[in-house]
Design a protein around this motif. Structure first.
Motif, PDB file in Angstrom:
ATOM      1  N   LEU A 110      51.738  39.418  47.281  1.00  0.00           N
ATOM      2  CA  LEU A 110      52.215  39.875  45.978  1.00  0.00           C
ATOM      3  C   LEU A 110      52.834  38.716  45.183  1.00  0.00           C
ATOM      4  CD1 LEU A 110      53.818  43.290  46.997  1.00  0.00           C
ATOM      5  CD2 LEU A 110      51.627  42.904  45.849  1.00  0.00           C
ATOM      6  N   LEU A 111      53.529  37.824  45.891  1.00  0.00           N
ATOM      7  CA  LEU A 111      54.077  36.635  45.234  1.00  0.00           C
ATOM      8  C   LEU A 111      52.968  35.765  44.657  1.00  0.00           C
ATOM      9  CD1 LEU A 111      56.320  34.584  44.566  1.00  0.00           C
ATOM     10  CD2 LEU A 111      56.140  33.741  46.921  1.00  0.00           C
ATOM     11  N   ILE A 112      51.890  35.612  45.406  1.00  0.00           N
ATOM     12  CA  ILE A 112      50.749  34.820  44.932  1.00  0.00           C
ATOM     13  C   ILE A 112      50.193  35.416  43.639  1.00  0.00           C
ATOM     14  CG2 ILE A 112      48.357  34.178  45.442  1.00  0.00           C
ATOM     15  CD1 ILE A 112      49.215  34.017  48.406  1.00  0.00           C
ATOM     16  N   LEU A 113      50.008  36.727  43.613  1.00  0.00           N
ATOM     17  CA  LEU A 113      49.446  37.378  42.425  1.00  0.00           C
ATOM     18  C   LEU A 113      50.361  37.238  41.216  1.00  0.00           C
ATOM     19  CD1 LEU A 113      47.991  40.717  43.869  1.00  0.00           C
ATOM     20  CD2 LEU A 113      46.785  38.574  43.406  1.00  0.00           C
ATOM     21  N   ARG A 114      51.677  37.294  41.438  1.00  0.00           N
ATOM     22  CA  ARG A 114      52.617  37.278  40.311  1.00  0.00           C
ATOM     23  C   ARG A 114      52.942  35.870  39.820  1.00  0.00           C
ATOM     24  NH1 ARG A 114      51.049  41.501  41.543  1.00  0.00           N
ATOM     25  NH2 ARG A 114      52.036  43.538  41.302  1.00  0.00           N
ATOM     26  N   ARG A 120      41.922  35.681  34.016  1.00  0.00           N
ATOM     27  CA  ARG A 120      41.460  37.061  33.863  1.00  0.00           C
ATOM     28  C   ARG A 120      42.572  38.048  34.198  1.00  0.00           C
ATOM     29  NH1 ARG A 120      39.728  40.997  37.095  1.00  0.00           N
ATOM     30  NH2 ARG A 120      39.865  39.671  38.942  1.00  0.00           N
ATOM     31  N   GLU A 121      43.331  37.738  35.234  1.00  0.00           N
ATOM     32  CA  GLU A 121      44.433  38.621  35.602  1.00  0.00           C
ATOM     33  C   GLU A 121      45.498  38.656  34.524  1.00  0.00           C
ATOM     34  OE1 GLU A 121      43.922  37.837  40.405  1.00  0.00           O
ATOM     35  OE2 GLU A 121      45.542  36.889  39.285  1.00  0.00           O
ATOM     36  N   THR A 122      45.738  37.516  33.877  1.00  0.00           N
ATOM     37  CA  THR A 122      46.725  37.462  32.799  1.00  0.00           C
ATOM     38  C   THR A 122      46.270  38.296  31.611  1.00  0.00           C
ATOM     39  OG1 THR A 122      47.379  35.234  33.487  1.00  0.00           O
ATOM     40  CG2 THR A 122      48.005  35.930  31.266  1.00  0.00           C
ATOM     41  N   ARG A 123      44.976  38.224  31.300  1.00  0.00           N
ATOM     42  CA  ARG A 123      44.453  38.985  30.160  1.00  0.00           C
ATOM     43  C   ARG A 123      44.525  40.488  30.403  1.00  0.00           C
ATOM     44  NH1 ARG A 123      40.323  35.043  30.299  1.00  0.00           N
ATOM     45  NH2 ARG A 123      38.929  36.547  31.346  1.00  0.00           N
ATOM     46  N   PRO A 130      44.964  50.387  40.530  1.00  0.00           N
ATOM     47  CA  PRO A 130      45.616  50.807  41.786  1.00  0.00           C
ATOM     48  C   PRO A 130      45.683  49.697  42.827  1.00  0.00           C
ATOM     49  CG  PRO A 130      44.068  52.466  41.030  1.00  0.00           C
ATOM     50  CD  PRO A 130      43.869  51.268  40.147  1.00  0.00           C
ATOM     51  N   LEU A 131      44.686  48.815  42.850  1.00  0.00           N
ATOM     52  CA  LEU A 131      44.667  47.740  43.843  1.00  0.00           C
ATOM     53  C   LEU A 131      45.065  46.400  43.247  1.00  0.00           C
ATOM     54  CD1 LEU A 131      41.451  48.725  45.791  1.00  0.00           C
ATOM     55  CD2 LEU A 131      43.804  48.863  46.603  1.00  0.00           C
ATOM     56  N   GLY A 132      45.668  46.434  42.054  1.00  0.00           N
ATOM     57  CA  GLY A 132      46.143  45.201  41.458  1.00  0.00           C
ATOM     58  C   GLY A 132      45.050  44.469  40.710  1.00  0.00           C
ATOM     59  N   PRO A 133      45.350  43.248  40.264  1.00  0.00           N
ATOM     60  CA  PRO A 133      44.404  42.499  39.441  1.00  0.00           C
ATOM     61  C   PRO A 133      43.237  41.897  40.218  1.00  0.00           C
ATOM     62  CG  PRO A 133      46.380  41.215  39.817  1.00  0.00           C
ATOM     63  CD  PRO A 133      46.642  42.568  40.396  1.00  0.00           C
ATOM     64  N   SER A 134      43.333  41.820  41.546  1.00  0.00           N
ATOM     65  CA  SER A 134      42.251  41.258  42.365  1.00  0.00           C
ATOM     66  C   SER A 134      41.844  42.296  43.406  1.00  0.00           C
ATOM     67  CB  SER A 134      42.694  39.963  43.047  1.00  0.00           C
ATOM     68  OG  SER A 134      43.019  38.981  42.096  1.00  0.00           O
ATOM     69  N   PRO A 135      41.065  43.320  43.002  1.00  0.00           N
ATOM     70  CA  PRO A 135      40.813  44.456  43.903  1.00  0.00           C
ATOM     71  C   PRO A 135      40.138  44.090  45.210  1.00  0.00           C
ATOM     72  CG  PRO A 135      39.443  44.578  41.919  1.00  0.00           C
ATOM     73  CD  PRO A 135      40.451  43.510  41.680  1.00  0.00           C
ATOM     74  N   VAL A 136      39.153  43.182  45.194  1.00  0.00           N
ATOM     75  CA  VAL A 136      38.456  42.843  46.443  1.00  0.00           C
ATOM     76  C   VAL A 136      39.411  42.191  47.436  1.00  0.00           C
ATOM     77  CG1 VAL A 136      36.612  41.472  47.467  1.00  0.00           C
ATOM     78  CG2 VAL A 136      36.222  42.639  45.277  1.00  0.00           C
TER      79      VAL A 136
END
Length: 270
Positions: A110-114, A120-123, A130-136
């Protein structure tokens, strides 16, 4: 007769020295981890409500909390009747540590994602997913974490016995290894340009590199268990990175922390 007595005396001396060294190391480690975690949570970014700082602080607290169950039980065993007489309490400690290590790596994910979102995640930050910005990647991480927890809880591990089966030690660590590989890859891709976390991926790599031989061979050769010391130091290294990133002097200026993370400030984006 005299030589056998000398050997027993020497062995007792070695055991006593090991108990002193290991106990001092374990207690120092726990105090260091908890202190750094509290300092991160009391630092400017965490108090301002910045999620990456809060996640970094809680990763340290969760790590120390989980390790304390195993390490304090081991310290007690070493300084009383020996490890062999405390396999039940040590088993409980290993169980809690295994579960909290899974939680630790989910928090790291979660720290990595934030802290290091992709463009793309920022946009799409405001979009509910439900699975966040990187679902896979999230599916792999959460599935590996859940499977690891379920495997750890299975009675086939016989974790409270003096000689638990090696096969189940290997089986339950397969999803944990998968989780670690994903975390290492994500840190290498996203964090190596960060002024504070650029060595996070080798720290996690080293922790797994020292841990796997212990899983495979520590029951056959007790000396292999000493690899847990550098493994522990790798975790301290990772937590120190978080302390420097979120509780260092540069955090008096929020824009400096953003620049160190390789992101732009609101003024620069304008």
């Amino acid at each position: 007769m005299r030589s056998s007595m000398n050997r027993r005396r020497t062995k007792k001396g070695v055991v006593a020295l090991r108990a002193i060294f290991e106990s001092a190391f374990d207690i120092t480690y726990l105090l260091t981890i908890f202190t750094l975690g509290v300092l991160i949570l009391r630092g400017g970014p965490a108090r301002r409500g910045e999620l990456p700082a809060q996640l970094a602080g809680w990763t340290a607290i969760v790590l120390g909390f989980g390790d304390s169950f195993h390490l304090l039980a081991r310290v007690w065993a070493l300084n009383t009747t020996g490890v062999e007489a405390h396999h039940v309490s040590l088993g409980y400690g290993k169980l809690v540590t295994a579960l909290t290590m899974t939680a630790f790596y989910v928090l790291v994910y979660l720290l990595i994602l934030r802290r290091w979102p992709t463009a793309r995640e920022t946009r799409t930050e405001g979009t509910y997913r439900p699975l966040g910005p990187s679902p896979v990647m999230s599916i792999v991480v959460y599935t590996a974490a859940i499977v690891h927890v379920l495997l750890v809880l299975l009675p086939q591990n016989d974790i409270f016995s003096a000689d638990p089966p090696l096969s189940w030690g290997i089986i339950r660590n397969i999803p944990f290894l998968i989780l670690g590989v994903v975390i290492i890859g994500a840190l290498w891709v996203r964090a190596r340009g960060d002024a504070f976390y650029r060595f996070a991926w080798p720290a996690v790599t080293l922790s797994f590199g020292f841990y796997l031989p212990v899983v495979l061979w520590a029951q056959q050769n007790e000396t292999v268990g000493l690899l847990m010391i550098p493994k522990t130091l790798a975790y301290v290294w990772l937590v120190v990175m978080g302390y420097r990133a979120f509780a260092g002097k540069h955090n008096s200026d929020p824009d400096d922390a953003l620049r160190a993370a390789g992101t732009t400030t609101p003024t620069e984006r304008a």
